[in-house]
Design an enzyme around this catalytic site. Sequence first.
Site, PDB file in Angstrom:
ATOM      1  N   GLU A  76      24.362   3.257  28.806  1.00 50.49           N
ATOM      2  CA  GLU A  76      23.758   4.306  27.969  1.00 50.49           C
ATOM      3  C   GLU A  76      22.970   3.683  26.821  1.00 50.49           C
ATOM      4  O   GLU A  76      21.868   4.141  26.479  1.00 50.49           O
ATOM      5  CB  GLU A  76      24.833   5.248  27.427  1.00 50.49           C
ATOM      6  CG  GLU A  76      24.295   6.394  26.607  1.00 50.49           C
ATOM      7  CD  GLU A  76      23.401   7.339  27.394  1.00 50.49           C
ATOM      8  OE1 GLU A  76      22.310   7.681  26.898  1.00 50.49           O
ATOM      9  OE2 GLU A  76      23.796   7.756  28.504  1.00 50.49           O
ATOM     10  N   GLU A  83      14.169   3.746  26.539  1.00 53.38           N
ATOM     11  CA  GLU A  83      13.431   4.937  26.110  1.00 53.38           C
ATOM     12  C   GLU A  83      12.669   4.674  24.817  1.00 53.38           C
ATOM     13  O   GLU A  83      11.520   5.107  24.668  1.00 53.38           O
ATOM     14  CB  GLU A  83      14.387   6.114  25.928  1.00 53.38           C
ATOM     15  CG  GLU A  83      14.905   6.675  27.231  1.00 53.38           C
ATOM     16  CD  GLU A  83      15.871   7.836  27.051  1.00 53.38           C
ATOM     17  OE1 GLU A  83      16.250   8.139  25.895  1.00 53.38           O
ATOM     18  OE2 GLU A  83      16.217   8.458  28.063  1.00 53.38           O
TER      19      GLU A  83
END
Length: 131
Positions: A76, A83
Amino acid sequence: MDAISRDKLKQKGIKRLGKSFMYAVDGLKYAFKYEQNIWVHTLATILVIIFGFAFKISCGEWLIIILAIGLVIATELINTSIEAVVDLTCKEINPIAKVAKDTAAAAVLVFAITAVVTAAIIFLPKMIVLI
């Protein structure tokens, strides 16, 4: 202006080591402040730990659970960094940027599903005994 080599930037020492740990803590703080999914993973982690104590899982089972938790949370965090880099480099919508972000998110999904299946293999037999 002279370019500074990466070797100069990556000098070793206790002070540099301390700073690197603080940068990592800053990354965790960011994730907990801005990333909703890290909270979902944290909640799942807390529940699994409670189940682990409640069902008195073995040392080997704990090792597997801890590894699964670490992989999901680490993935994660990597997804978040991908991102951020994509957002930094692509100011407008770009189909290739979408692929990068979507596949990074898919990696988290794969690890999360693997962790759920792992937990089911460990906990379901113990739960069935109670029924």
